[in-house]
Enzyme design. Sequence first.
Site, short mmCIF file in Angstrom:
data_model
loop_
_atom_site.label_atom_id
_atom_site.label_comp_id
_atom_site.label_asym_id
_atom_site.label_seq_id
_atom_site.Cartn_x
_atom_site.Cartn_y
_atom_site.Cartn_z
N HIS A 19 0.87 -1.19 0.00
CA HIS A 19 0.00 0.00 0.00
C HIS A 19 0.90 1.23 0.00
O HIS A 19 1.77 1.36 0.87
CB HIS A 19 -0.88 0.02 1.25
CG HIS A 19 -1.77 -1.18 1.38
ND1 HIS A 19 -3.02 -1.22 0.81
CD2 HIS A 19 -1.59 -2.37 1.99
CE1 HIS A 19 -3.58 -2.40 1.09
NE2 HIS A 19 -2.73 -3.12 1.80
N THR A 95 -5.36 3.91 -2.70
CA THR A 95 -6.75 4.35 -2.80
C THR A 95 -6.78 5.79 -3.29
O THR A 95 -6.28 6.68 -2.60
CB THR A 95 -7.42 4.31 -1.41
OG1 THR A 95 -6.94 3.16 -0.69
CG2 THR A 95 -8.92 4.27 -1.53
N PRO A 96 -7.35 6.05 -4.47
CA PRO A 96 -7.43 7.44 -4.93
C PRO A 96 -8.23 8.27 -3.94
O PRO A 96 -9.31 7.85 -3.50
CB PRO A 96 -8.17 7.33 -6.27
CG PRO A 96 -8.07 5.89 -6.67
CD PRO A 96 -7.95 5.11 -5.40
N ASP A 136 -11.40 1.03 -1.17
CA ASP A 136 -11.48 0.95 0.28
C ASP A 136 -12.89 0.50 0.63
O ASP A 136 -13.87 1.21 0.37
CB ASP A 136 -11.17 2.33 0.90
CG ASP A 136 -11.09 2.27 2.42
OD1 ASP A 136 -11.76 1.39 3.03
OD2 ASP A 136 -10.38 3.10 2.99
N GLY A 169 -8.85 -1.98 3.05
CA GLY A 169 -9.58 -1.21 4.05
C GLY A 169 -9.96 -2.09 5.23
O GLY A 169 -9.78 -3.31 5.18
N HIS A 196 -8.10 -8.48 -0.48
CA HIS A 196 -7.85 -8.85 0.92
C HIS A 196 -8.99 -9.79 1.32
O HIS A 196 -10.15 -9.37 1.33
CB HIS A 196 -7.87 -7.62 1.82
CG HIS A 196 -6.64 -6.77 1.74
ND1 HIS A 196 -6.27 -6.12 0.60
CD2 HIS A 196 -5.69 -6.48 2.67
CE1 HIS A 196 -5.15 -5.45 0.83
NE2 HIS A 196 -4.77 -5.65 2.07
N GLU A 199 -8.84 -11.79 6.22
CA GLU A 199 -7.74 -11.14 6.95
C GLU A 199 -8.00 -11.24 8.45
O GLU A 199 -7.09 -11.20 9.26
CB GLU A 199 -7.64 -9.67 6.51
CG GLU A 199 -6.44 -8.94 7.03
CD GLU A 199 -6.39 -7.47 6.59
OE1 GLU A 199 -7.25 -7.05 5.79
OE2 GLU A 199 -5.48 -6.76 7.06
C1 LIG Z 1 -2.56 -4.17 7.55
N1 LIG Z 1 -3.61 -4.69 6.74
C2 LIG Z 1 -4.42 -3.95 5.91
N2 LIG Z 1 -5.66 -4.42 5.66
C3 LIG Z 1 -6.51 -3.75 4.88
N3 LIG Z 1 -6.22 -2.59 4.30
C4 LIG Z 1 -5.01 -2.07 4.53
C5 LIG Z 1 -4.04 -2.71 5.32
N4 LIG Z 1 -2.94 -1.95 5.33
C6 LIG Z 1 -3.21 -0.85 4.56
N5 LIG Z 1 -4.46 -0.94 4.07
C7 LIG Z 1 -5.15 0.02 3.20
O1 LIG Z 1 -4.20 0.89 2.61
C8 LIG Z 1 -4.54 2.25 2.92
C9 LIG Z 1 -3.27 3.08 3.03
O2 LIG Z 1 -2.64 3.17 1.75
P1 LIG Z 1 -3.20 4.06 0.55
O3 LIG Z 1 -3.69 5.34 1.13
O4 LIG Z 1 -4.31 3.28 -0.12
O5 LIG Z 1 -2.00 4.25 -0.33
C10 LIG Z 1 -5.33 2.16 4.18
O6 LIG Z 1 -6.18 3.27 4.34
C11 LIG Z 1 -6.12 0.87 3.98
O7 LIG Z 1 -7.25 1.11 3.17
ZN LIG Z 2 -2.78 -5.07 2.67
#
Ligand SMILES: CNc1ncnc2c1ncn2[C@@H]1O[C@H](COP(=O)(O)O)[C@@H](O)[C@H]1O
Ligand SMILES: [Zn+2]
Length: 342
Positions: A19, A95-96, A136, A169, A196, A199
């Site tokens: 991410h 996420t945009p 998300d 998310g 995902h 999880e």
């Molecule tokens: C640890 N496990 C996880 N499970 C689910 N979603 C996760 C995550 N870790 C990160 N994100 C997702 O990535 C976003 C941040 O990066 P971006 O702003 O999109 O680049 C988080 O807001 C979440 O939606």
């Molecule tokens: Zn992840």
Amino acid sequence: MDNDVAFYRELPKVELHAHLNGSVSFQTIEKLISRKPHLNIEHSMTAIGKGQLRTLDECVIHKLVDTEEDILMVATDVIREFAADGVKYLELRSTPREEKETRLTKKSYVETVISAIQQCKNEGVDIDVRFLVAIDRRNGTEVAMETVRLAEEFMLSSDGLVVGLDLSGDPTVGHGKDLLPALQRAKNSGLKLSLHLSEVPSQLEETDLLLNLPPDRIGHGTFLHPAVGGSQSLVDKVVKHNIPLELCLTSNVKGSTVARYSDHHFKYWYQLGHPSVLCTDDKGVFCTDLSQEYQLAASTFGLSRADVWKLSQQAIDCIFAPEAVKQQLKQKWNDLHPRLFK
Ligand SMILES: CNc1ncnc2c1ncn2[C@@H]1O[C@H](COP(=O)(O)O)[C@@H](O)[C@H]1O
Ligand SMILES: [Zn+2]
């Protein structure tokens, strides 16, 4: 090569689950903080301790990254860091977001990430980078569909850089059934899907439903197998469709969905011989990098260097970029092999 750290760094690697905003390093956060002194953010607010909730630091990072300029810096830094760690192929996901105050739109958000990828390419950074547009799940059905339309647009206009869609998310919010039409549409239009799934525990119904798509890869899949409350029929579906898993050891242990490294489901899937790819998830938040994840897997599960090599090589078959890219990467691995095993 006797030095472990050097071996794992030089090992050519494929990163498929990263991410963007969770991957931002300490150094980049320092730069962001000094750009925005008015926010009064201390760096201690952005790292994660064991058992802490991740949503806390996400908010902070999102506050720090809210202009095109920020996104460009963050994305180029993250790409260069992965390259410096020996990652030869990277699929970033993000996420945009729109920010009214800075006139950031979801479209310009994606455009900026694409510019960062192109900039690194022009600079000759030794890494092939692709992008997955993230949905998300907290944002519901309509935003999901809007995100799919955006991803479709960029799939056609980004010269092959946008290859798919991610569903992420907070896993405890919302239900996959509400997102099914958007995901189905994405799949039909040729976007690859990384979801995902499982999880957290007790999502058998949702997981089963989404596996019917089927997705092209699964993020985590921590609670798929029967011993942790999943089921044999879920495992059978994953195996039947041969859906690779993206496994993030440190993320799961620090996020407390897995109690200790030796309990990680990597063991289950690796023993099955099922395609499993080691990934970082959020290398900034969890203070890790991909070479450390490979080293951890090797020391925890007793993998030899030959096993580790095979693991990183087999990840090539799980990428979303086309066959020609897989061939190029396989060639690169072959060229690098003698350097690591002399
Ligand atoms: C640890 N496990 C996880 N499970 C689910 N979603 C996760 C995550 N870790 C990160 N994100 C997702 O990535 C976003 C941040 O990066 P971006 O702003 O999109 O680049 C988080 O807001 C979440 O939606
Ligand atoms: Zn992840």
